[in-house]
Design a protein around this motif. Structure first.
Motif, PDB file in Angstrom:
ATOM      1  N   LEU A   1       2.165 -11.843  -7.603  1.00 17.73           N
ATOM      2  CA  LEU A   1       2.686 -10.495  -8.119  1.00 17.73           C
ATOM      3  C   LEU A   1       1.629  -9.727  -8.835  1.00 17.73           C
ATOM      4  O   LEU A   1       1.587  -8.684  -8.381  1.00 17.73           O
ATOM      5  CB  LEU A   1       3.907 -10.761  -9.149  1.00 17.73           C
ATOM      6  CG  LEU A   1       4.652  -9.696  -9.737  1.00 17.73           C
ATOM      7  CD1 LEU A   1       5.314  -8.921  -8.313  1.00 17.73           C
ATOM      8  CD2 LEU A   1       5.747 -10.099 -10.756  1.00 17.73           C
ATOM      9  N   CYS A   2       0.828 -10.538  -9.462  1.00 15.14           N
ATOM     10  CA  CYS A   2      -0.205  -9.766 -10.189  1.00 15.14           C
ATOM     11  C   CYS A   2      -1.380  -9.329  -9.257  1.00 15.14           C
ATOM     12  O   CYS A   2      -1.936  -8.201  -9.231  1.00 15.14           O
ATOM     13  CB  CYS A   2      -0.818 -10.606 -10.911  1.00 15.14           C
ATOM     14  SG  CYS A   2      -0.071 -10.997 -12.763  1.00 15.14           S
ATOM     15  N   PHE A   3      -1.583  -9.855  -8.132  1.00 13.59           N
ATOM     16  CA  PHE A   3      -2.609  -9.458  -7.079  1.00 13.59           C
ATOM     17  C   PHE A   3      -1.991  -8.057  -6.476  1.00 13.59           C
ATOM     18  O   PHE A   3      -2.662  -7.040  -6.328  1.00 13.59           O
ATOM     19  CB  PHE A   3      -2.912 -10.932  -6.013  1.00 13.59           C
ATOM     20  CG  PHE A   3      -3.576 -10.031  -5.017  1.00 13.59           C
ATOM     21  CD1 PHE A   3      -5.088 -10.381  -5.343  1.00 13.59           C
ATOM     22  CD2 PHE A   3      -3.381 -10.048  -3.813  1.00 13.59           C
ATOM     23  CE1 PHE A   3      -5.973  -9.994  -4.429  1.00 13.59           C
ATOM     24  CE2 PHE A   3      -4.502  -9.317  -2.906  1.00 13.59           C
ATOM     25  CZ  PHE A   3      -5.566  -9.499  -3.053  1.00 13.59           C
ATOM     26  N   GLY A   4      -0.688  -8.281  -5.921  1.00 15.43           N
ATOM     27  CA  GLY A   4      -0.198  -7.348  -5.235  1.00 15.43           C
ATOM     28  C   GLY A   4       0.183  -6.071  -6.088  1.00 15.43           C
ATOM     29  O   GLY A   4      -0.150  -5.167  -5.761  1.00 15.43           O
ATOM     30  N   LEU A   5       0.686  -6.004  -7.412  1.00 10.62           N
ATOM     31  CA  LEU A   5       0.605  -5.046  -8.209  1.00 10.62           C
ATOM     32  C   LEU A   5      -0.711  -4.288  -8.750  1.00 10.62           C
ATOM     33  O   LEU A   5      -0.694  -3.280  -9.033  1.00 10.62           O
ATOM     34  CB  LEU A   5       1.590  -5.253  -9.507  1.00 10.62           C
ATOM     35  CG  LEU A   5       3.042  -5.677  -9.107  1.00 10.62           C
ATOM     36  CD1 LEU A   5       3.822  -5.968 -10.440  1.00 10.62           C
ATOM     37  CD2 LEU A   5       3.763  -4.235  -8.655  1.00 10.62           C
ATOM     38  N   GLY A   6      -1.684  -5.233  -8.961  1.00  9.26           N
ATOM     39  CA  GLY A   6      -2.816  -4.858  -9.380  1.00  9.26           C
ATOM     40  C   GLY A   6      -3.367  -3.852  -8.386  1.00  9.26           C
ATOM     41  O   GLY A   6      -3.891  -3.093  -8.549  1.00  9.26           O
ATOM     42  N   ILE A   7      -3.359  -4.316  -7.125  1.00  9.20           N
ATOM     43  CA  ILE A   7      -3.875  -3.549  -5.872  1.00  9.20           C
ATOM     44  C   ILE A   7      -3.109  -2.091  -5.829  1.00  9.20           C
ATOM     45  O   ILE A   7      -3.520  -1.126  -5.722  1.00  9.20           O
ATOM     46  CB  ILE A   7      -3.987  -4.439  -4.611  1.00  9.20           C
ATOM     47  CG1 ILE A   7      -5.306  -5.243  -4.790  1.00  9.20           C
ATOM     48  CG2 ILE A   7      -4.194  -3.174  -3.350  1.00  9.20           C
ATOM     49  CD1 ILE A   7      -5.195  -6.252  -3.641  1.00  9.20           C
ATOM     50  N   GLY A   8      -1.798  -2.509  -5.833  1.00  8.82           N
ATOM     51  CA  GLY A   8      -0.848  -1.397  -5.608  1.00  8.82           C
ATOM     52  C   GLY A   8      -0.954  -0.221  -6.587  1.00  8.82           C
ATOM     53  O   GLY A   8      -0.507   1.118  -6.239  1.00  8.82           O
ATOM     54  N   ASN A   9      -1.240  -0.442  -7.851  1.00 11.76           N
ATOM     55  CA  ASN A   9      -1.194   0.439  -8.896  1.00 11.76           C
ATOM     56  C   ASN A   9      -2.890   0.993  -9.072  1.00 11.76           C
ATOM     57  O   ASN A   9      -3.074   1.865  -9.908  1.00 11.76           O
ATOM     58  CB  ASN A   9      -0.636   0.051 -10.098  1.00 11.76           C
ATOM     59  CG  ASN A   9       0.779  -0.110 -10.169  1.00 11.76           C
ATOM     60  OD1 ASN A   9       1.306   0.918 -10.061  1.00 11.76           O
ATOM     61  ND2 ASN A   9       1.249  -1.285 -10.140  1.00 11.76           N
TER      62      ASN A   9
END
Length: 149
Positions: free
Chosen positions: A26-34
């Motif tokens: 989740l942190c990986f995806g949200l980190g990239i997404g934001n």
């Protein structure tokens, strides 16, 4: 021990470890997404979320410390988090950082903050119940790392 048997032990450290793995993704995806098209402050929190995913990866999958070339300083830092209370502390700090991102504007980083907090609660419960930390065999715990060397 299979994954289902690990969950049946009712050891909160197993729950914490697996929710930590979810946090990592989740942190990986949200980190990239934001990282894109946001105010600079949110970009900073996104970068911190992305960095958290890599810290979680090494904390929760101890096998990687043996097979990935890392510095001795990094290895020493990661090896501090072997007890339930220390893991609860690192997850709580990462959660607080993501909660602080809400001061600027609400984003998807709140999902990371909630799941990181839940993981900290699991590890805290394991510590309060005096449960020994048990690493999942699936993630490289309990002798798997020693068998490779």
């Amino acid at each position: 021990m299979t994954l289902a048997e690990e969950f049946k032990t009712r050891n909160f450290s197993i729950y914490g470890q697996w929710s930590g793995v979810l946090c990592m993704f989740l942190c990986f995806g949200l980190g990239i997404g934001n990282l894109f098209f946001r105010p600079v402050v949110i970009i900073i929190f996104s970068a911190l979320c992305l960095a958290s995913s890599f810290i979680i990866l090494f904390v929760e999958v101890p096998l990687l410390l043996r097979i990935c070339p890392t510095s001795a300083k990094f290895d020493t830092f990661i090896r501090r988090f072997t007890t339930n209370y220390m893991r609860a502390a690192i997850y709580l700090v990462m959660s607080i950082v993501q909660w602080l991102s809400l001061l600027k504007e609400p984003t998807g980083l709140i999902a990371a903050a909630v799941l990181l907090l839940l993981t900290a609660i699991f590890y805290s419960l394991a510590g309060l119940k005096h449960q020994e930390f048990i690493g999942s065999k699936t993630l490289g715990g309990q002798g798997v790392a020693q068998m490779i060397v």
